[in-house]
Structure formats: structure tokens, C-alpha cells
Design a protein around this motif. Sequence first.
Motif, PDB file in Angstrom:
ATOM      1  N   UNK A  70       1.004  -1.224   0.136  1.00  0.00           N
ATOM      2  CA  UNK A  70      -0.134  -0.110   0.003  1.00  0.00           C
ATOM      3  C   UNK A  70       0.870   1.090   0.046  1.00  0.00           C
ATOM      4  N   UNK A  71       1.889   1.153   0.921  1.00  0.00           N
ATOM      5  CA  UNK A  71       2.923   2.464   0.848  1.00  0.00           C
ATOM      6  C   UNK A  71       3.450   2.512  -0.369  1.00  0.00           C
ATOM      7  N   UNK A  72       4.224   1.622  -0.875  1.00  0.00           N
ATOM      8  CA  UNK A  72       4.873   1.769  -2.024  1.00  0.00           C
ATOM      9  C   UNK A  72       4.045   2.069  -3.316  1.00  0.00           C
ATOM     10  N   UNK A  73       2.985   1.491  -3.301  1.00  0.00           N
ATOM     11  CA  UNK A  73       1.995   1.902  -4.278  1.00  0.00           C
ATOM     12  C   UNK A  73       1.649   3.247  -4.407  1.00  0.00           C
ATOM     13  N   UNK A  74       1.689   3.924  -3.391  1.00  0.00           N
ATOM     14  CA  UNK A  74       1.261   5.251  -3.288  1.00  0.00           C
ATOM     15  C   UNK A  74       2.565   6.101  -3.302  1.00  0.00           C
ATOM     16  N   UNK A  75       3.677   5.467  -3.685  1.00  0.00           N
ATOM     17  CA  UNK A  75       4.927   6.385  -3.874  1.00  0.00           C
ATOM     18  C   UNK A  75       5.418   6.693  -2.624  1.00  0.00           C
ATOM     19  N   UNK A  76       5.282   5.928  -1.316  1.00  0.00           N
ATOM     20  CA  UNK A  76       6.020   6.459  -0.265  1.00  0.00           C
ATOM     21  C   UNK A  76       7.113   5.140   0.174  1.00  0.00           C
ATOM     22  N   UNK A  77       7.618   5.289   1.296  1.00  0.00           N
ATOM     23  CA  UNK A  77       8.706   4.478   1.846  1.00  0.00           C
ATOM     24  C   UNK A  77       8.005   3.838   3.182  1.00  0.00           C
ATOM     25  N   UNK A  78       8.289   2.577   3.410  1.00  0.00           N
ATOM     26  CA  UNK A  78       7.879   2.014   4.354  1.00  0.00           C
ATOM     27  C   UNK A  78       8.975   1.554   5.654  1.00  0.00           C
ATOM     28  N   UNK A  79       8.614   1.978   6.768  1.00  0.00           N
ATOM     29  CA  UNK A  79       9.824   1.723   7.837  1.00  0.00           C
ATOM     30  C   UNK A  79       8.878   0.889   8.838  1.00  0.00           C
ATOM     31  N   UNK A  80       9.954  -0.028   9.608  1.00  0.00           N
ATOM     32  CA  UNK A  80       9.468  -0.775  10.959  1.00  0.00           C
ATOM     33  C   UNK A  80       9.531   0.282  12.098  1.00  0.00           C
ATOM     34  N   UNK A  81       8.133   0.448  12.661  1.00  0.00           N
ATOM     35  CA  UNK A  81       8.265   1.317  13.690  1.00  0.00           C
ATOM     36  C   UNK A  81       8.866   0.756  15.094  1.00  0.00           C
ATOM     37  N   UNK A  82       9.682   1.543  15.747  1.00  0.00           N
ATOM     38  CA  UNK A  82      10.163   0.998  17.075  1.00  0.00           C
ATOM     39  C   UNK A  82      10.399  -0.532  17.123  1.00  0.00           C
ATOM     40  N   UNK A  83      11.028  -0.904  16.432  1.00  0.00           N
ATOM     41  CA  UNK A  83      11.320  -2.419  16.401  1.00  0.00           C
ATOM     42  C   UNK A  83      12.026  -3.184  17.860  1.00  0.00           C
ATOM     43  N   UNK A  84      12.433  -2.489  18.467  1.00  0.00           N
ATOM     44  CA  UNK A  84      13.171  -2.934  19.795  1.00  0.00           C
ATOM     45  C   UNK A  84      11.739  -3.191  20.731  1.00  0.00           C
TER      46      UNK A  84
ATOM     47  N   UNK B 287      16.287 -14.214  16.817  1.00  0.00           N
ATOM     48  CA  UNK B 287      15.878 -14.789  15.654  1.00  0.00           C
ATOM     49  C   UNK B 287      14.536 -14.256  14.988  1.00  0.00           C
ATOM     50  N   UNK B 288      13.652 -14.299  15.709  1.00  0.00           N
ATOM     51  CA  UNK B 288      12.306 -13.560  15.193  1.00  0.00           C
ATOM     52  C   UNK B 288      12.277 -12.201  14.943  1.00  0.00           C
ATOM     53  N   UNK B 289      13.068 -11.511  15.435  1.00  0.00           N
ATOM     54  CA  UNK B 289      13.271 -10.061  14.966  1.00  0.00           C
ATOM     55  C   UNK B 289      13.875  -9.798  13.484  1.00  0.00           C
ATOM     56  N   UNK B 290      14.991 -10.895  13.298  1.00  0.00           N
ATOM     57  CA  UNK B 290      15.713 -10.895  12.082  1.00  0.00           C
ATOM     58  C   UNK B 290      14.682 -11.454  11.086  1.00  0.00           C
ATOM     59  N   UNK B 291      13.905 -12.359  11.449  1.00  0.00           N
ATOM     60  CA  UNK B 291      12.996 -13.066  10.520  1.00  0.00           C
ATOM     61  C   UNK B 291      11.929 -11.740  10.009  1.00  0.00           C
ATOM     62  N   UNK B 292      11.560 -11.112  10.979  1.00  0.00           N
ATOM     63  CA  UNK B 292      10.675  -9.995  10.707  1.00  0.00           C
ATOM     64  C   UNK B 292      11.295  -8.913   9.511  1.00  0.00           C
TER      65      UNK B 292
ATOM     66  N   UNK C  41      21.618   1.403  18.996  1.00  0.00           N
ATOM     67  CA  UNK C  41      23.127   1.069  18.207  1.00  0.00           C
ATOM     68  C   UNK C  41      22.769  -0.485  17.759  1.00  0.00           C
ATOM     69  N   UNK C  42      21.971  -1.281  18.343  1.00  0.00           N
ATOM     70  CA  UNK C  42      21.414  -2.771  18.027  1.00  0.00           C
ATOM     71  C   UNK C  42      20.777  -2.515  16.585  1.00  0.00           C
ATOM     72  N   UNK C  43      19.555  -1.571  16.700  1.00  0.00           N
ATOM     73  CA  UNK C  43      18.878  -1.396  15.593  1.00  0.00           C
ATOM     74  C   UNK C  43      19.755  -1.000  14.408  1.00  0.00           C
ATOM     75  N   UNK C  44      20.395  -0.081  14.519  1.00  0.00           N
ATOM     76  CA  UNK C  44      21.339   0.579  13.452  1.00  0.00           C
ATOM     77  C   UNK C  44      22.270  -0.649  12.846  1.00  0.00           C
ATOM     78  N   UNK C  45      22.613  -1.516  13.661  1.00  0.00           N
ATOM     79  CA  UNK C  45      23.467  -2.604  13.260  1.00  0.00           C
ATOM     80  C   UNK C  45      22.501  -3.490  12.313  1.00  0.00           C
ATOM     81  N   UNK C  46      21.228  -3.654  12.756  1.00  0.00           N
ATOM     82  CA  UNK C  46      20.329  -4.563  11.887  1.00  0.00           C
ATOM     83  C   UNK C  46      20.159  -3.666  10.743  1.00  0.00           C
TER      84      UNK C  46
END
Length: 285
Positions: free
Chosen positions: A179-193, A200-205, A230-235
Motif C-alpha cells: 500500500x505504501x509503495x504503491x502510493x509512492x512512499x517508503x515503509x519503515x518498521x516502527x520502534x522494532x525493539x 531470531x524472530x526479529x531478524x525474520x521480521x 545501536x543494535x537497531x542501527x546494526x540490523x
Amino acid sequence: MNLSYDLHSHSTASDGTLSPRDLVDYALSAGVDVLALTDHDTTEGLSEAAVAAEGSRLCLVSGVEISVTWGGQVVHIVGLGFDPQDPTLQVGLAELRTFRGWRAEEIGRRLAKHGIADAYEGAKRYSNGHLISRTHFARFLVDNGFSPDMRKVFKQYLTQGKPGHVAGEWAELDRAVNWIQGAGGEAVIAHPARYNMTRTKLRRLIGEFTEAGGVALEVVSSSHSKDEMFTMAKYSRDFSLRASAGSDYHGPETPWANLGKLAPLPDNAVPIWRGWSTEKAVAAV
């Protein structure tokens, strides 16, 4: 010149306590240069926010925070810089709001069985009347003495196994990203931590999100500790994603999630806004 970016905020169009206009005014006073209004499953507040930002130094980014069910739990996907008039996006968001309406009524019914009468009507009074969220129920419960504060009320009444919990039936991850891409936007995972997933599950997501076309992680968030940033930056580097920053501001009642107070992105994170032009950043409303 270093600009102040906050790409995750809420207004009364969903569960924030400031109107879109007042949110823009507050962002200006807080020194924010680029703001995304990312209300839950709606773009209703963008037009008012755009009018408020017009002629000011604030650059407004079109945004939305889409509710997704993935891996048996709810995750949030922020969309940035899209066309709010895109019909496919709006049909998808309307489906989510329809479910939200039923869920709010069901939360009210379940709380009534627990001896809390008129919770639905009470929560509605805290909302704009169109979108009623768990946060509106939480405010009703706190203000009526059922819980001491907003931090505790969810654990007492609105999370899994508690009287007012109703499981979400939200969008699939790939649909939300599309939906986001089709509307010309960029998708972001919010507050992943914040999802408290195993590594393992977070890396799969993150992997499935990347395969669907997602482009960034919210690395800096008011709900992330310094170590988590810093962990999310590494991911983000591991998956060749860019990094976003957002306070998840809901209003002055949550001073720990304030506008203009975000930590800088880690030096080795690639900002999502790198390469944005003014035309890309300004909301198309």
C-alpha cells in the motif's frame, strides 16, 4: 546545516491529544524542522497539518502508522512521503478502521462484563468520534480511578489475558508495505525493539519486511534505550536498510516521548532522508 527530523507523531486524528494544527505549532516551538504526522490507520489529519505548516519553516511529511499482524503479534509499519489520495492505500486503511470500530465496541462489552460500565461511551468522548483506540480506553480508565496511570493501565486491563483485551486482525505485512509503495512512499518498521522479539524472530521480521520492499528501521525512538538504538542501527546495516528517527509523540501527557528531544542517529546509520528533495519531503495533500 543539521536539521531536526521527527518522523513519527500522532494527533487527535487517531490517539494523540493535540489537533494536527496544534501539533505543527508545537513542533515549530520545539525546534523540529521536518515532521511526519503518522496517525494510526488514517491520513485524516494531514490536510489540517499541511495548512498549518504552509508558509512556516516546518517541512511536513505525509505519514501513517499501519497496524499489521505478523508472527502472532501486532507490529506497526510507518509509511512516509506517499500520496494520501492513493485509492488502494485508502481502501486498505478503511478496512483497518472498520475493524477498529468493531474492536472498540467489543472492548466495551468485555469491560462491562468485568463491572466497568459505559467504557465504550467513555472512550469515545476522549476520541474524535471516528477512531477509538485502546489509548482512549486507557485514558477513560485512568481518569475514572480504575488505574493510577497510563503506564499501568494497559497491563491491568488491555493486554493479552486481561479483561479488555481483544486480539487484533490487522493487515498482512506485505500488503501494508505494498500500500505504501504503491502510493509512492517508503515503509519503515516502527520502534522494532519494543516488540520484545527474540533475535531470531526479529531478524525474520526484518528479512520479510525487506523482501516485501520495506526500506528502513526506526532506529531512534523514544521507546529505545541507547543500546537498543545501536543494535537497531546494526540490523539496518545488516539488511542494507536505512535508518529513521521518531519520537512517537502523542501529546504533553507523555513527556518521555517529546518532540525535538531525539538522540542523533548513530554515525554509521544511513538516514532515510538522505537524498530527499523538498518535493519528496513535503506532504502531497
